[in-house]
Design a protein around this motif. Sequence first.
Motif: not given
Length: 57
Positions: A1-5, A10-11
């Motif tokens: 989750m932290l990486g996506a934020l 890009n997400v």
Amino acid sequence: MLGALRDFANVWRLMTPENRGRLLRALVAAVRVEEAIGVVEVEFVNFGADVRSQDAA
């Protein structure tokens, strides 16, 4: 989750328009527009407050 934020640009780009709408509806509680003075206010959902109020009930 932290990486996506961290890489949210890009997400967001990869999300479908429908999923973008779902995410915004889940996060935004209210939008107020005062055209006369050129002001837009966005109120986000306070998930912490929702949890505390449910615990109190």
